[in-house]
Design a protein around this motif. Sequence first.
Motif, PDB file in Angstrom:
ATOM      1  N   GLU A  51       0.828  -1.204   0.000  1.00  0.00           N
ATOM      2  CA  GLU A  51       0.000   0.000   0.000  1.00  0.00           C
ATOM      3  C   GLU A  51       0.867   1.261   0.000  1.00  0.00           C
ATOM      4  OE1 GLU A  51      -0.552  -2.634   1.956  1.00  0.00           O
ATOM      5  OE2 GLU A  51      -2.352  -3.341   0.895  1.00  0.00           O
ATOM      6  N   LYS A  55       1.485   4.128  -3.071  1.00  0.00           N
ATOM      7  CA  LYS A  55       1.355   5.576  -2.898  1.00  0.00           C
ATOM      8  C   LYS A  55       2.640   6.283  -3.340  1.00  0.00           C
ATOM      9  CE  LYS A  55      -1.968   5.430   0.928  1.00  0.00           C
ATOM     10  NZ  LYS A  55      -2.188   5.728   2.375  1.00  0.00           N
ATOM     11  N   LEU A  58       2.961   6.437  -7.110  1.00  0.00           N
ATOM     12  CA  LEU A  58       2.009   7.360  -7.727  1.00  0.00           C
ATOM     13  C   LEU A  58       2.312   8.829  -7.430  1.00  0.00           C
ATOM     14  CD1 LEU A  58      -1.176   5.260  -6.992  1.00  0.00           C
ATOM     15  CD2 LEU A  58      -0.339   5.845  -9.274  1.00  0.00           C
ATOM     16  N   LEU A 126      -2.163  -3.092  -7.849  1.00  0.00           N
ATOM     17  CA  LEU A 126      -2.758  -1.982  -7.117  1.00  0.00           C
ATOM     18  C   LEU A 126      -2.546  -0.662  -7.847  1.00  0.00           C
ATOM     19  CD1 LEU A 126      -4.203  -0.854  -4.675  1.00  0.00           C
ATOM     20  CD2 LEU A 126      -2.030  -0.903  -3.418  1.00  0.00           C
ATOM     21  N   VAL A 127      -1.339  -0.434  -8.355  1.00  0.00           N
ATOM     22  CA  VAL A 127      -1.070   0.821  -9.067  1.00  0.00           C
ATOM     23  C   VAL A 127      -1.914   0.920 -10.331  1.00  0.00           C
ATOM     24  CG1 VAL A 127       0.699   2.095 -10.361  1.00  0.00           C
ATOM     25  CG2 VAL A 127       1.217   1.173  -8.094  1.00  0.00           C
ATOM     26  N   SER A 129      -4.770  -0.435 -10.791  1.00  0.00           N
ATOM     27  CA  SER A 129      -6.147  -0.192 -10.349  1.00  0.00           C
ATOM     28  C   SER A 129      -6.358   1.275  -9.998  1.00  0.00           C
ATOM     29  CB  SER A 129      -6.458  -1.080  -9.141  1.00  0.00           C
ATOM     30  OG  SER A 129      -7.739  -0.785  -8.617  1.00  0.00           O
ATOM     31  N   GLU A 130      -5.374   1.867  -9.310  1.00  0.00           N
ATOM     32  CA  GLU A 130      -5.491   3.279  -8.933  1.00  0.00           C
ATOM     33  C   GLU A 130      -5.457   4.191 -10.156  1.00  0.00           C
ATOM     34  OE1 GLU A 130      -5.921   4.734  -5.942  1.00  0.00           O
ATOM     35  OE2 GLU A 130      -6.094   2.811  -4.896  1.00  0.00           O
ATOM     36  N   LYS A 132      -6.421   3.450 -13.234  1.00  0.00           N
ATOM     37  CA  LYS A 132      -7.584   3.260 -14.115  1.00  0.00           C
ATOM     38  C   LYS A 132      -7.229   3.542 -15.577  1.00  0.00           C
ATOM     39  CE  LYS A 132     -11.050   4.232 -10.559  1.00  0.00           C
ATOM     40  NZ  LYS A 132     -10.110   4.228  -9.414  1.00  0.00           N
TER      41      LYS A 132
END
Length: 335
Positions: A51, A55, A58, A126-127, A129-130, A132
């Motif tokens: 997680e 962050k 990104l 996860l990245v 997904s964030e 999009k």
Amino acid sequence: MTSRHLLVRAARGEAVERPPVWAMRQAGRWDPEFNRIRNGLSFYEFSENVELAAKASLCPKRFGVDAIILFYDITTLTIAMGLPFVLQKDVGPVPDRPVRTLADLDRLDANPDPERYRHIRHLLKLVKSELKDELPVIVFAGAPFTVATYCIGTGKNLAATRTFIAERPKVWGGLLDRLSSATVGFLKTLIAEGADVYQLFDSWAGLLSAEEYRTHAQAHHQAIFKAATGVPRILFAKECPYLDEMTRSGADIISLGVRHDLAQARAAYPNLVFQGNVDEDLLRAGTPKQVAEATRRCVTQGGDCKHIVNLSHGCDRATPVANFEAYVNAVRTAT
């Protein structure tokens, strides 16, 4: 397959409205937001926390970069192979037990189960997904020569590396082969799980003689690029003097340092895409105006297509935020 992403289109040599821009180490200690997220954690604690690593990866998005590169280290793969590392301040990655013998070599798994680097796979998921699909995701691996120097504990000490090669040629050759095999598996796994681009880092290969480069570096670049396909492939060999050999690596994109003339490289190899080559030292020590001027020159030299703007290396920890902003904005406003 077509892509909506500017960087992927440029990497394929397609016509683009402007060159894309990103930077090596764009997620790093130069950025106060990155440091806030890290909150004093050690490197491996931080990078293995999916997680928080997401962050961190990104963070540069707010500056307007055209790609996100995942936050982890080239030693991630060697850890999965069975060789733990610690990151020592002002030294770099240090192996728990340097490879010295054939027995040490036998303990390294040339084909580690992807579960052993599942945090990188989860980070990629996860990245993406964030994001999009707003930006492409770059993954990376260390090239066998550079990673091998860390595995034997010599790093950028080329004299010590040469001594090791001369005294333990079978261990050295076996280590390069195992790293090549593991790197191919690692990259193929990440490509299958959604990576849009990958970069192969060979930080110390540019220090080698031409013959050493062909034997210890180029041969393994070629093997990796031939086997791990399906997305654009970038070769970064820090300030490497052997541009001809780099262009024959099988990479789609060649990353240049300040020792190279970007316009001349574009003219000499019109079928290749080039990346670079704003001076990382200027980004650290110059003014925003100087950075913007240098970046605009880079855009001009790179031409209208087949160019990805990047640095000669990576963002130094002392890089001012205003300079990074000037660097990105100079590309985004180029006409």
